[in-house]
Design an enzyme around this catalytic site. Structure first.
Site, short mmCIF file in Angstrom:
data_model
loop_
_atom_site.label_atom_id
_atom_site.label_comp_id
_atom_site.label_asym_id
_atom_site.label_seq_id
_atom_site.Cartn_x
_atom_site.Cartn_y
_atom_site.Cartn_z
N LYS A 60 -3.49 -0.25 -9.35
CA LYS A 60 -3.30 0.77 -8.31
C LYS A 60 -4.53 1.67 -8.34
CE LYS A 60 -0.67 2.98 -5.26
NZ LYS A 60 -0.06 2.42 -4.04
N ASP B 113 10.57 -8.44 -13.36
CA ASP B 113 11.96 -8.45 -12.88
C ASP B 113 12.03 -8.81 -11.40
OD1 ASP B 113 12.71 -7.66 -15.41
OD2 ASP B 113 14.14 -6.17 -14.72
N ASP C 137 1.95 -2.21 -5.24
CA ASP C 137 3.09 -2.19 -4.30
C ASP C 137 3.05 -3.41 -3.38
OD1 ASP C 137 0.79 -0.78 -3.68
OD2 ASP C 137 1.73 0.51 -2.20
#
Ligand code: GGG
Length: 352
Positions: A172, A232, A204
């Site tokens: 990021k 996950d 993101d």
């Protein structure tokens, strides 16, 4: 006959059930292994005042590999408690967390997924360097060039040995210019030395793409907390966290675990899905050079996924022990004869 020692740490919650299942499987497919039990986790902290007792650390250090079930650190602050998972990674310098995700043989599964997330495991936000008073809390996010290069090199080596084409650096750095900027730069420097395609993605966007088109990824290398969350997200494409396994690897030690946590809501009910832990067990056997039992176990897991029985997380009604029984039956059936294995797959004196 190999005399490898494997340390088994159930941890908390369903960790007890899934590691008991793994023990049963190990005793059946690799009977020459020496299995050593050890304790860690929040339950252990409550009982004896230490989440990672010294004797547990000693057993992990003496073993050739470790299997850890799950740990559940409390969400509230508890004086004197530190996550044993974080401590194990730090003390043993288990700098790489590797989480493969593949399309499982399940109806409706997202097709053509075959990716690996390689996560820096020792620094960044997940390292838990925090201070707090009543009104203000801070976390120190340390990112070093050395650790970033090391994890990127690991991802490059993994791509090379597994015949993978592309490594995606996830960060990021448009917002976290210092920390993510350094990670991005160091990862590019390290990956330059490898004959793989290298690209990059903002975290993101990577989370969205992993949910929408996971088949587009090959190897992802990223920082600690991003890797935790992204794995996950990716697990959804691998049939859920009840199926995904991981290894925390250092230069001379490895701790294998399912990606899922302690699931206190179903702990003790005998319905936990043991397959993620058993997939981690197959990875552990492979790591020890026991390629044949590892392949048998992988094939047995796929067969059970295909034909059942399934635990409730997969829409079935089976219990943990039903899955283990079916798996042991599949693993006992001949998969391939010894002569069908290449010399690389066949290990001298390997357990059958
Ligand atoms: N088997 C992976 C696992 O236990 N995941 C939950 C986790 O990482 N917990 C860390 C903690 O609670 O300390």
């Amino acid at each position: 006959m190999s005399k490898h020692t494997v340390c088994l740490i159930p941890g908390d919650g369903i960790g007890h059930e899934v590691v008991a299942a793994a023990r049963q499987v190990l005793e059946a497919v690799a009977p020459a292994l020496i299995l050593v039990d050890a304790d860690a986790g929040f339950g252990e902290f409550e009982r004896r005042g230490r989440a990672l007792p010294k004797e547990t650390l000693a057993r992990v250090m003496a073993a050739d590999a470790t299997l850890l079930g799950a740990v559940q650190s409390p969400t509230r602050r508890v004086d004197g408690y530190r996550s044993p998972v974080v401590d194990l990674r730090r003390v043993l310098e288990l700098f790489a967390c590797v989480r493969p995700v593949r399309t499982p043989p399940l109806v409706g599964a997202h097709p053509d997924v075959d990716l690996v997330i390689v996560r820096e495991n020792t620094e960044g936000l997940y390292a838990g360097q925090e201070t707090a008073d009543h009104d203000r809390a801070t976390t120190e996010r340390v990112v070093t060039r050395a650790a970033s290069r090391r994890i990127a090199r690991y991802a490059g080596e993994l791509a090379r040995t597994q015949g993978r084409r592309r490594v995606t650096i996830v960060h990021k750095s448009n917002v976290l210019r210092a920390t993510c900027g350094l990670f991005r730069e160091a990862a590019h420097e390290a990956l330059d030395a490898f004959d793989v395609e290298v690209d990059e993605m903002i975290v993101d966007a990577a989370a969205y793409r992993l949910a929408a088109t996971p088949e587009a990824f090959d190897v992802i290398v990223t920082t600690n907390l991003f890797g935790d969350i992204l794995s996950d997200v990716a697990a959804a494409a691998g049939g859920g966290i009840g199926l995904c396994a991981s290894v925390n690897a250092g230069s001379d030690r490895a701790v294998f675990e399912p990606v899922h946590g302690a699931a206190p809501d179903i702990a003790g009910r005998g319905i936990a899905n043991p397959l993620a832990t058993i997939r981690a067990t197959a990875m552990l056997l492979d790591h020890l050079g026991l390629a044949l039992p590892a392949a048998r176990l992988d094939a047995a897991i796929d067969q059970v996924l295909e034909s059942g029985p399934h635990t409730p997380d997969l829409g079935g009604e089976a219990g943990t022990s039903d899955v283990v029984d079916a798996l042991l039956e599949c693993a006992a059936a001949p998969v391939r004869t010894d002569s069908e294995l290449t010399p690389i797959q066949r290990q001298p004196g390997e357990d059958l």
